[in-house]
Design an enzyme around this catalytic site. Structure first.
Site, PDB file in Angstrom:
ATOM      1  N   LYS A 123      70.738  45.084-122.314  1.00 53.91           N
ATOM      2  CA  LYS A 123      69.608  44.153-122.221  1.00 53.91           C
ATOM      3  C   LYS A 123      68.332  44.765-122.780  1.00 53.91           C
ATOM      4  CE  LYS A 123      70.818  41.054-118.421  1.00 53.91           C
ATOM      5  NZ  LYS A 123      70.371  40.477-117.150  1.00 53.91           N
ATOM      6  N   LYS A 206      80.529  38.206-124.778  1.00 58.72           N
ATOM      7  CA  LYS A 206      80.665  37.441-123.530  1.00 58.72           C
ATOM      8  C   LYS A 206      79.958  36.090-123.622  1.00 58.72           C
ATOM      9  CE  LYS A 206      78.054  38.392-120.010  1.00 58.72           C
ATOM     10  NZ  LYS A 206      77.331  38.862-118.814  1.00 58.72           N
ATOM     11  N   LYS A 209      74.556  32.617-120.598  1.00 61.57           N
ATOM     12  CA  LYS A 209      73.514  31.593-120.616  1.00 61.57           C
ATOM     13  C   LYS A 209      72.338  32.002-121.487  1.00 61.57           C
ATOM     14  CE  LYS A 209      73.297  32.685-115.796  1.00 61.57           C
ATOM     15  NZ  LYS A 209      73.384  32.211-114.482  1.00 61.57           N
TER      16      LYS A 209
END
Ligand code: AMP
Ligand code: TRP
Length: 347
Positions: A123, A206, A209
């Site tokens: 991230k 993956k 969202k």
């Protein structure tokens, strides 16, 4: 003043899990987490499910959207079969034990452990100087979520495995440092055919969202047409389906669609391959689209019905938070006693 708790304890089975309300729920959340949350509830185990709004703000969240997404996720849980009378359903920020224990765990967890977290590295990327301190501390708050209830089992998707290992390390270090057997060593529950649902555009990443491409995922708010269209357009190779699951090795996109089919149908991938051996995607994709629409449409419809009454959703979350607090507060009080905090305001 009460003395630290020293007696060895056994830990009754209790399930805790959480989902971030940082965007709409995806098919990945549904198959990897939500569907299995419902199964656990229906097995009669004590289940506590949390919309982790404090985790969500580790990256920027627009306040209006965050409120909307939290309510929408709550509706998604209920529409998927979580019964707020049988499970505890609430949003994290309303039970302050999470933040309080999170801080204590920040003082237990080691910098080295946190630095090894792959989700943080992914991230933060090249931007690690400029991400929030909260993003770095994220897994320690997650451990606090679980340990505030002394939960013993945590159903999650594959991507959360490392965070649960960290939770075990934190619990063990706490127990060791203070010479207690206070926190259980949690068991990850990562099971089923879809523990890692992949993007419909790229079988090696993956479904998420936060993916910028909406085509990469199925949202629980997508209508039947959109679901069918996304599945028809999903990236695949040119070969027909193999006659053995081993034949899916090195075919990530094909494997993903078979796994999704299996998880939606409640079958194993091997059963799906048996039924569709040799089938072209021209046959398999429409079958998968029909199945997905049949399973997801009732949830989508019920979600939009529930969304009509935000006050009722807030009431349900508030009631859940009160029940959660009643479990977490005494545990936290014991923690304060163990670590030597004077509970001068205790009644
Ligand atoms: P998050 O949306 O990151 O808060 O994830 C909530 C839950 O959904 C966690 O248990 C995740 O492991 C699970 N999950 C998220 N994305 C996927 C995916 N693509 N496949 C399987 N499980 C997932
Ligand atoms: N980190 C989890 C995720 O992104 C969400 C989460 C927060 C969680 N706290 C938790 C999951 C506690 C299980 C238990 O998927």
């Amino acid at each position: 003043m009460s003395e630290p708790v020293q007696t060895p304890q056994t830990f009754p089975t209790r399930i805790f899990s959480g989902i971030q309300p940082s965007g709409g729920l995806t098919l990945g959340n549904y198959l990897g987490a939500l569907k299995r949350f419902v199964e656990k509830q229906d097995e009669g185990i004590e289940t506590i499910y949390c919309l982790v709004d404090m985790h969500a703000i580790t990256v920027w969240q627009d306040p209006i959207k965050l409120r909307q997404q939290t309510r929408e996720a709550a509706c998604g849980f209920i529409a998927a079969g979580i019964d707020p009378a049988r499970s505890i359903l609430f949003n994290q920020s309303q039970v302050t034990a999470h933040a309080e224990l999170g801080w204590i765990f920040n003082c237990i967890a080691r910098m080295g452990w946190m630095s090894r977290m792959t989700q943080f590295k992914d991230k933060a990327g090249k931007n690690s100087e400029n991400v929030s301190l909260g993003l770095f501390a994220y897994p320690s708050l997650m451990a606090a979520d679980i340990m505030a209830y002394k939960a013993t089992h945590v159903p999650v998707g594959e991507d959360q495995k490392q965070h649960l290992e960290l939770c075990r390390d934190i619990a063990m270090k706490f127990n060791n440092d203070y010479g207690v057997n206070f926190f259980p060593i949690v068991e990850p529950v990562i099971e089923g055919a879809a523990t890692r649902v992949m993007s419909l555009r790229d079988g090696t990443s993956k479904m998420s969202k936060s993916d910028p491409s909406d085509q990469s995922r199925i949202n629980l708010t997508d209508d039947a047409d959109t679901i069918a269209k996304k599945i028809r357009k999903a990236k695949t190779d040119m070969d027909p389906l193999p006659d053995h699951v081993e034949g899916l090795k090195d075919r990530p996109e094909a494997k993903n669609l078979v796994n999704i089919y299996a998880a939606l149908a409640g079958h194993t991938p091997a059963q799906v391959i048996k039924d569709y051996a040799g089938a072209q995607f021209g046959t398999f994709k429409p079958a998968l689209a029909d199945l997905a629409v049949a399973k997801l449409s009732p949830i989508t419809t019920e979600m939009s019905r529930l969304m009509q009454d935000p006050a009722e959703i807030d009431r349900i979350l508030g009631e859940g938070a009160a029940r959660a607090d009643a479990i977490a507060r005494p545990i936290l009080n014991d923690v304060y006693d163990i670590i030597g905090m004077i509970r001068s305001r205790q009644v």
